[in-house]
Write an enzyme that holds these catalytic residues in place. Structure first.
Site, short mmCIF file in Angstrom:
data_model
loop_
_atom_site.label_atom_id
_atom_site.label_comp_id
_atom_site.label_asym_id
_atom_site.label_seq_id
_atom_site.Cartn_x
_atom_site.Cartn_y
_atom_site.Cartn_z
N GLY A 7 0.72 -1.26 -0.02
CA GLY A 7 -0.05 -0.07 -0.14
C GLY A 7 0.94 1.34 0.01
O GLY A 7 0.67 2.36 0.70
N TYR A 145 -14.89 -3.93 8.81
CA TYR A 145 -13.77 -3.39 9.00
C TYR A 145 -13.04 -3.62 10.47
O TYR A 145 -11.96 -4.11 10.58
CB TYR A 145 -13.88 -1.83 8.84
N LYS A 149 -9.68 -5.70 11.61
CA LYS A 149 -8.56 -5.14 12.35
C LYS A 149 -8.22 -5.93 13.58
O LYS A 149 -7.27 -5.94 14.41
CB LYS A 149 -8.79 -3.80 12.52
N GLY A 176 -5.54 6.04 15.71
CA GLY A 176 -6.89 6.44 15.72
C GLY A 176 -7.20 7.32 14.51
O GLY A 176 -6.74 7.06 13.40
N GLY A 179 -5.65 12.01 9.33
CA GLY A 179 -5.61 12.63 8.09
C GLY A 179 -4.87 12.54 6.99
O GLY A 179 -3.95 11.82 7.50
#
Length: 246
Positions: A7, A145, A149, A176, A179
Site C-alpha cells: 500500500g 472493518y 482489524k 486512531g 488525516g
C-alpha cells in the site's frame, strides 16, 4: 535494512517508505497504482530497489516480483488495507465486505505466509502490521472493518507466540483518527466533502506520525519486541456506551 511496504503509493505507505529511505535503508514497494509508484521510485532513487504494481490479493504476481529479494527482506510492513462504507451490516454491500476481508485479512496472511519461512531460515526479521483502534473498540458502522482489524491484532499476537524461539519480531500499530491520506475518501466512496467534514476542527494524526511509530519499532535493539502501539490524536478519546431509549 531491506524493507517491504505494501500500500505504498499514498498515505501511510508512502510516508513509511520515505522515512526509512531518509535514514539510509532500502525499500521495495507494492501498490495498485503503477504511475504513483513510478513517481515515488524516481524520487527515492537507488534506495527503492523494486516496485510491484498489483493488488495485494494477487499473491502469485507478488511472489514472482519478489523472487529475487524474498530471502533478503528484513522488515515486512503490511500496510495495505481499506474500509468501505459505514452502513450497519444488514445494509452494507456484499462486495464491500468481501473486499475488506480479501485485502485486510487474506492479503496480509498470504504475504506473511510467503515471506516468513525466509525469515525463520535466516533467524531474523520483523513483521509490522497496520491495525487500527477499530480492532479494539466497536462503533456503529465499523462491523466488518473493525472485525478485520481485530483479526490483525490477534494474528500479530499469535505470530509472536509461534515465533518466540525464532528471533523474529511482530508488531501491530493501531492508529486512531488519521488525516492526510485517502482512507476516508475511499470509505465514503469518493465523497470528499463528507471525508473533509470528519476532520473539520480537529488535529488528527498524519501519515508521518504513523511512519515515525513504525520506524521506531523497527529500529529498537533486536532483543526488544513492541507487541502493539495504540495511538490517537489528543482531539480524540474513548466514546461513551450508547443506550437506545424508545
Amino acid at each position: 535494512m531491506l524493507v517491504l511496504v505494501t500500500g505504498a503509493s499514498a498515505g501511510f505507505g508512502e510516508a513509511i517508505a520515505r522515512r526509512f529511505v531518509k535514514e539510509g535503508h532500502q525499500v521495495i514497494l507494492i501498490a495498485r497504482r503503477e504511475e504513483r509508484l513510478q513517481k515515488l521510485q524516481e524520487e527515492l532513487g537507488n534506495a527503492c530497489l523494486k516496485i510491484i504494481a498489483c493488488d495485494i490479493a494477487k499473491i502469485e504476481m507478488i511472489k514472482e516480483g519478489l523472487s529475487e529479494y524474498a530471502s533478503k527482506i528484513d522488515v515486512l510492513i503490511n500496510n495495505a488495507g481499506l474500509a468501505l462504507g459505514v452502513e450497519p451490516f444488514n445494509e452494507c454491500l456484499k462486495e464491500d465486505f468481501e473486499e475488506m476481508i480479501e485485502t485486510n485479512i487474506l492479503g496480509v496472511v498470504r504475504l506473511t505466509h510467503y515471506l516468513l519461512p525466509f525469515m525463520v531460515s535466516r533467524g531474523s526479521g520483523h513483521i509490522i502490521n497496520l491495525g487500527s483502534i477499530a480492532g479494539n473498540y466497536p462503533y456503529p458502522g465499523g462491523n466488518v472493518y473493525g472485525g478485520t482489524k481485530a483479526f490483525l491484532k490477534q494474528f500479530s499476537l499469535n505470530l509472536r507466540a509461534d515465533l518466540v524461539d525464532k528471533n523474529i519480531r511482530v508488531s501491530n500499530i493501531e492508529p486512531g483518527l488519521c488525516g492526510g491520506s485517502e482512507f476516508s475518501i475511499v470509505r465514503f466512496k469518493g465523497d470528499r466533502q463528507r471525508a473533509e467534514e470528519l476532520y473539520k476542527n480537529t488535529h488528527p494524526l498524519m501519515p508521518e506520525d504513523i511512519a515515525e511509530s513504525v520506524f521506531w519499532c523497527a529500529n529498537l535493539p533486536s532483543h526488544i519486541n513492541i507487541n502493539s502501539i495504540e495511538l490517537m490524536p489528543t482531539t480524540q478519546a474513548f466514546s461513551p456506551f450508547r443506550v437506545h431509549k424508545q
